[in-house]
Design an enzyme around this catalytic site. Structure first.
Site, mmCIF file in Angstrom:
data_model
loop_
_atom_site.group_PDB
_atom_site.id
_atom_site.type_symbol
_atom_site.label_atom_id
_atom_site.label_comp_id
_atom_site.label_asym_id
_atom_site.label_seq_id
_atom_site.Cartn_x
_atom_site.Cartn_y
_atom_site.Cartn_z
ATOM 1 N N GLY A 1 38.647 89.175 12.100
ATOM 2 C CA GLY A 1 39.311 89.410 13.369
ATOM 3 C C GLY A 1 40.542 88.537 13.541
ATOM 4 O O GLY A 1 41.301 88.693 14.493
ATOM 5 N N GLY A 2 40.751 87.605 12.591
ATOM 6 C CA GLY A 2 41.948 86.769 12.619
ATOM 7 C C GLY A 2 43.157 87.528 12.087
ATOM 8 O O GLY A 2 43.046 88.659 11.615
ATOM 9 N N GLU B 1 66.682 75.290 9.747
ATOM 10 C CA GLU B 1 65.799 76.421 10.024
ATOM 11 C C GLU B 1 65.337 76.495 11.480
ATOM 12 O O GLU B 1 64.841 77.533 11.926
ATOM 13 C CB GLU B 1 64.583 76.385 9.093
ATOM 14 C CG GLU B 1 63.613 75.228 9.316
ATOM 15 C CD GLU B 1 63.962 73.979 8.538
ATOM 16 O OE1 GLU B 1 63.043 73.173 8.258
ATOM 17 O OE2 GLU B 1 65.151 73.766 8.226
ATOM 18 N N HIS C 1 67.490 69.789 9.779
ATOM 19 C CA HIS C 1 66.710 71.013 9.598
ATOM 20 C C HIS C 1 67.494 72.231 10.114
ATOM 21 O O HIS C 1 67.528 72.490 11.326
ATOM 22 C CB HIS C 1 65.369 70.907 10.329
ATOM 23 C CG HIS C 1 64.426 69.952 9.682
ATOM 24 N ND1 HIS C 1 63.541 70.343 8.694
ATOM 25 C CD2 HIS C 1 64.262 68.617 9.845
ATOM 26 C CE1 HIS C 1 62.850 69.283 8.291
ATOM 27 N NE2 HIS C 1 63.269 68.231 8.964
ATOM 28 N N CYS D 1 65.882 67.868 4.124
ATOM 29 C CA CYS D 1 65.199 66.637 4.520
ATOM 30 C C CYS D 1 64.518 65.990 3.306
ATOM 31 O O CYS D 1 65.198 65.451 2.441
ATOM 32 C CB CYS D 1 64.216 66.933 5.654
ATOM 33 S SG CYS D 1 63.692 65.455 6.561
#
Length: 251
Positions: free
Chosen positions: A221-222, A168, A166, A79
């Site tokens: 915690g992420g 993907e 695209h 693209c």
């Protein structure tokens, strides 16, 4: 490895996922990162330029390091990435009379390279407001759609390819095969990497770097900090201390 240069596409992580699923190592880096900062260039077997929200003809649009074009390494532009290739080599990108977002039917005129052993007609996913109106002199058209005269281009001597669609995303059913054709047929990369080997290599690096020292990990915690903590704990065990700070506004 395969180097992915990110120009702000919402799909860049999917490019990396498809390549890693094919058991090939890849890394994502900012599109304008200087080439000299990658160290041993000979380890890079192929380069993918991602899509992005910018227009190549706009002032301040992101461009890769000029030295990229001199590396003699296979390049695939997706693209916006294709439009960068076209503009650099003398093509012309203009605003589309009709923006294109969604499914399109691709007609392939050359099945070498990217489209090897693929159907001559296939469904692809488009997401663009600009289009290639003039093809660079050394390139040839290898595919088109009703709305994109140059939906895919190639310079076979330089091993440079560009696709307007695209590959993907899952809405391009043969997209994974197109990326694999680039990686295996064009870049000649071997299928010899797995996530398991990545974990082994990284834990080894951590042990070598830390030695007998102690490590502190700020743990929110992420996903990012949790994965980092797990990796370091796997490598160092009780040498790691995680510190969680409750700032009062967490979920």
């Amino acid at each position: 490895m395969i180097l992915i240069l990110d120009f702000g596409s919402q799909y860049t992580q999917l490019i990396a996922r498809r390549i890693r699923e094919a058991k090939v190592y890849c890394e994502i880096h900012p599109g304008n990162r200087p080439i000299h900062s990658f160290g041993e260039i000979n380890k890079i077997r192929g380069i993918i330029l991602s899509g992005g929200p910018s227009s190549v003809y706009e002032e301040g649009a992101p461009w890769p390091d000029e030295k990229l074009w001199e590396l003699n390494i296979p390049i695939l532009g997706i693209c916006y990435g294709m439009q960068l290739i076209a503009e650099h080599f003398g093509g012309k990108v203009k605003p589309s009379g009709q923006r294109e977002y969604g499914v399109a039917q691709l007609s392939i005129s050359s099945q070498s390279g990217l489209f090897k052993k693929l159907p001559k007609k296939m469904t692809v996913w488009m997401s663009h407001g600009d289009h290639l109106s003039k093809i660079p002199g050394n390139f040839k058209k290898i595919a088109h759609t009703a709305n994109s005269q140059y939906a895919a281009i190639a310079d076979l001597k330089k091993n440079m390819y560009g696709v307007q669609f695209h590959p993907e995303v899952k809405h391009t059913p043969f997209g994974k095969k197109i990326l694999e054709n680039f990686v295996f047929n064009v870049c000649k990369v071997k299928k010899d990497w797995s996530m398991h080997s990545f974990v082994e290599n990284e834990t080894k690096k951590i042990r070598e770097q830390v030695g007998e020292e102690k490590v502190i990990c700020a743990l929110s915690g992420g996903v990012d900090s949790s994965v980092a903590a797990t990796m370091v704990h796997k490598a160092l065990g009780k040498q790691l201390t995680c510190i969680f700070v409750d700032n009062g506004v967490l979920r």
